[in-house]
Design a protein around this motif. Structure first.
Motif, PDB file in Angstrom:
ATOM      1  N   LYS A  21       1.013  -0.851   0.187  1.00  0.00           N
ATOM      2  CA  LYS A  21      -0.371   0.309  -0.314  1.00  0.00           C
ATOM      3  C   LYS A  21       0.785   1.219  -0.067  1.00  0.00           C
ATOM      4  CE  LYS A  21      -4.121   2.167   2.009  1.00  0.00           C
ATOM      5  NZ  LYS A  21      -4.896   1.788   3.400  1.00  0.00           N
ATOM      6  N   SER A  22       0.853   2.293  -0.614  1.00  0.00           N
ATOM      7  CA  SER A  22       0.962   3.039  -1.672  1.00  0.00           C
ATOM      8  C   SER A  22       0.293   4.717  -0.074  1.00  0.00           C
ATOM      9  CB  SER A  22       1.079   3.601  -2.143  1.00  0.00           C
ATOM     10  OG  SER A  22       1.724   5.501  -2.421  1.00  0.00           O
ATOM     11  N   TYR A  28       0.849  -0.994  -4.943  1.00  0.00           N
ATOM     12  CA  TYR A  28       1.853  -1.299  -5.716  1.00  0.00           C
ATOM     13  C   TYR A  28       2.551  -2.486  -5.518  1.00  0.00           C
ATOM     14  CZ  TYR A  28       0.346   3.548  -7.298  1.00  0.00           C
ATOM     15  OH  TYR A  28      -0.273   5.109  -7.022  1.00  0.00           O
ATOM     16  N   VAL A  73      11.022   4.133  -6.692  1.00  0.00           N
ATOM     17  CA  VAL A  73       9.923   3.795  -5.428  1.00  0.00           C
ATOM     18  C   VAL A  73      10.475   3.873  -3.887  1.00  0.00           C
ATOM     19  CG1 VAL A  73      10.050   1.212  -5.570  1.00  0.00           C
ATOM     20  CG2 VAL A  73       8.017   2.439  -4.583  1.00  0.00           C
ATOM     21  N   ILE A  75      10.690   2.294  -0.002  1.00  0.00           N
ATOM     22  CA  ILE A  75       9.573   1.589   0.443  1.00  0.00           C
ATOM     23  C   ILE A  75       9.772   1.741   2.551  1.00  0.00           C
ATOM     24  CG2 ILE A  75       9.134  -1.049   1.286  1.00  0.00           C
ATOM     25  CD1 ILE A  75       9.734  -1.646  -1.161  1.00  0.00           C
ATOM     26  N   PRO A 102       5.955   7.022  -5.252  1.00  0.00           N
ATOM     27  CA  PRO A 102       5.123   6.479  -4.179  1.00  0.00           C
ATOM     28  C   PRO A 102       6.364   5.865  -3.309  1.00  0.00           C
ATOM     29  CG  PRO A 102       4.621   5.251  -6.542  1.00  0.00           C
ATOM     30  CD  PRO A 102       6.526   6.135  -6.815  1.00  0.00           C
ATOM     31  N   TYR A 103       5.676   5.988  -2.089  1.00  0.00           N
ATOM     32  CA  TYR A 103       5.603   6.010  -0.601  1.00  0.00           C
ATOM     33  C   TYR A 103       4.855   4.368  -0.371  1.00  0.00           C
ATOM     34  CZ  TYR A 103       7.877   6.985   3.794  1.00  0.00           C
ATOM     35  OH  TYR A 103       8.438   6.762   4.874  1.00  0.00           O
ATOM     36  N   LEU A 104       5.580   3.375   0.226  1.00  0.00           N
ATOM     37  CA  LEU A 104       5.367   2.470   0.248  1.00  0.00           C
ATOM     38  C   LEU A 104       5.417   2.550   1.681  1.00  0.00           C
ATOM     39  CD1 LEU A 104       5.740   0.420  -3.043  1.00  0.00           C
ATOM     40  CD2 LEU A 104       3.937   2.133  -2.181  1.00  0.00           C
TER      41      LEU A 104
END
Length: 109
Positions: A21-22, A28, A73, A75, A102-104
């Protein structure tokens, strides 16, 4: 003390797929984030002063990576119970300050 030699990178290694989840509330997979020439994954967090202090450089790296056909990305795999600043709410706040990637969150680590 004895010198220890370590590999820089195992370039033949393939990352396992994930579905994380982002902060934008979407999920993603690695496939979703892969550019035409691969993917650069940075393991980052909110509580590390080195990461926080490097935000402009990380953003620059994301831009350069994308310009070269790489997906990018961030994480966060930290435990928000141990590190309150790495909570979901704080991840969203940080991303809203200008992350272009994106930051997951990976809660399995």
């Amino acid at each position: 003390m004895a010198a220890i030699e370590s590999k820089i990178c195992d370039f033949g290694w393939k990352a396992d797929n994930f579905n994380l989840k982002s902060v934008d509330d979407n999920f993603y997979s690695l496939k979703d984030l892969t550019g035409t020439k691969g993917t650069l994954i940075m393991f980052i967090c909110n509580h590390c002063p080195y990461v926080v202090g490097s935000e402009p450089r990380i953003e620059e790296a994301a831009n350069v990576a994308r310009s070269k056909g790489l997906g990018f990305v961030g994480i966060n795999s930290n435990d928000p119970v141990k590190y309150e600043s790495d909570s979901w709410e704080n991840m969203v706040k940080r991303a809203n300050k200008g992350m272009s990637y994106p930051y997951l969150h990976d809660s399995t680590q």
